[in-house]
Design a protein around this motif. Structure first.
Motif, mmCIF file in Angstrom:
data_model
loop_
_atom_site.group_PDB
_atom_site.id
_atom_site.type_symbol
_atom_site.label_atom_id
_atom_site.label_comp_id
_atom_site.label_asym_id
_atom_site.label_seq_id
_atom_site.Cartn_x
_atom_site.Cartn_y
_atom_site.Cartn_z
ATOM 1 N N HIS A 266 36.183 37.313 47.365
ATOM 2 C CA HIS A 266 36.595 38.596 46.805
ATOM 3 C C HIS A 266 37.462 38.410 45.557
ATOM 4 N N THR B 123 44.306 42.044 50.534
ATOM 5 C CA THR B 123 43.264 42.912 49.989
ATOM 6 C C THR B 123 42.518 43.514 51.178
ATOM 7 N N THR C 27 39.774 45.394 53.258
ATOM 8 C CA THR C 27 38.327 45.594 53.162
ATOM 9 C C THR C 27 37.778 46.060 54.510
ATOM 10 N N THR C 28 36.486 46.327 54.516
ATOM 11 C CA THR C 28 35.845 46.750 55.759
ATOM 12 C C THR C 28 35.884 45.659 56.826
ATOM 13 N N TRP D 227 43.650 46.935 46.912
ATOM 14 C CA TRP D 227 42.256 47.315 47.080
ATOM 15 C C TRP D 227 41.364 46.246 46.451
ATOM 16 N N LEU D 228 40.109 46.257 46.848
ATOM 17 C CA LEU D 228 39.141 45.302 46.311
ATOM 18 C C LEU D 228 38.800 45.675 44.874
ATOM 19 N N TYR E 52 31.225 43.910 46.627
ATOM 20 C CA TYR E 52 31.967 45.174 46.532
ATOM 21 C C TYR E 52 31.400 46.250 47.454
ATOM 22 N N LEU F 198 32.146 45.433 51.126
ATOM 23 C CA LEU F 198 33.534 45.298 51.587
ATOM 24 C C LEU F 198 34.433 46.480 51.243
ATOM 25 N N GLN F 199 34.060 47.272 50.239
ATOM 26 C CA GLN F 199 34.965 48.321 49.794
ATOM 27 C C GLN F 199 35.113 49.404 50.856
#
Length: 234
Positions: free
Chosen positions: A57, A188, A190-191, A216-217, A227, A230-231
């Motif tokens: 990431h 960071t 993420t999901t 945040w990513l 992105y 994972l966002q």
């Protein structure tokens, strides 16, 4: 009574803020800079794209395969610090890549300290030994933000593409504490790691982190590749 600013800002108090409010910048402890009335920008300086890890990431595609091409030389970096001091910049955050890879990091830090600029460090923590932690503190850097991408080795090491990275990063907090250097957790979100957020807050308290920073990513570098997977949504 509870000191509300201590709860919100680590160790700051209202009386401390008032005491340092009109002091020269170089005499103000780093924890009070936010209230000094200085409206100059804080500078986040990516010193290098080189890194000992290859996190999927990463916003700059940093990693072991990168070289020093495009980096400022030591002389150029020292000159930039002179410019930042002349502009009244109150704080430099050395980042990367992994800033501890630069051989001249201590020279740059000492020069910034001589110029009256406060400093912090953003690092993956895996290179922080007991000696390195002491070097960070003695160079004038007052705080190390150490990245943790999960509360477990499995999650963190997967993000970092490096087995054992979690253990070395956790050990870095102990080394910083022993050296008298403030340190904090950077994550960071993420999901794939948001489910460990509560456990990571508990872990941060256990290892003595003085701050907990959520990010945040960023859809740049390798972060672009993952992105959409994972966002986090709203």
């Amino acid at each position: 009574m509870n000191r509300i600013t201590q709860c919100l800002h680590g160790r700051g108090t209202v009386s401390g803020v008032m005491h340092h409010r009109h002091a020269p910048q170089e005499q103000v402890p780093g924890r009070y800079l936010a209230w000094t009335g200085n409206r100059r920008p804080v500078v986040f300086w990516n010193l290098t794209d080189r890194c000992n890890l290859s996190c999927f990431h990463c916003y700059s595609r940093s990693g072991p395969g990168r070289d020093a091409t495009g980096e400022l030389s030591t002389a150029e970096a020292l000159a930039l610090i002179d410019d930042l001091a002349a502009a009244g910049v109150p704080l430099i955050l050395f980042s990367g890549g992994e800033p501890l890879i630069r051989d001249d990091i201590w020279e740059l830090a000492r020069h910034a300290r001589r110029k009256g600029i406060r400093m912090a460090l953003s690092t993956n923590g895996t290179l922080i030994t007991a000696d390195i932690a002491r070097n960070i503190r003695e160079s004038g850097i007052e705080y190390a933000g150490i990245s943790l991408d999960g509360a477990t080795p499995a999650t963190h090491d997967r993000f970092r593409n490096a087995p054992g990275a979690f253990g070395r990063s956790i050990a870095a907090f102990s080394h910083c504490r022993d050296a008298g250097l403030r340190s904090g957790v950077r994550i960071t979100l993420t999901t794939e790691n948001c489910g460990e957020l509560g456990a990571l807050v508990d872990l941060a308290k256990t290892i003595g982190a003085s701050r907990f920073c959520l990010y945040w990513l960023v859809p740049t570098g390798r972060g672009i590749d993952a992105y959409h997977r994972l966002q986090l949504g709203p």
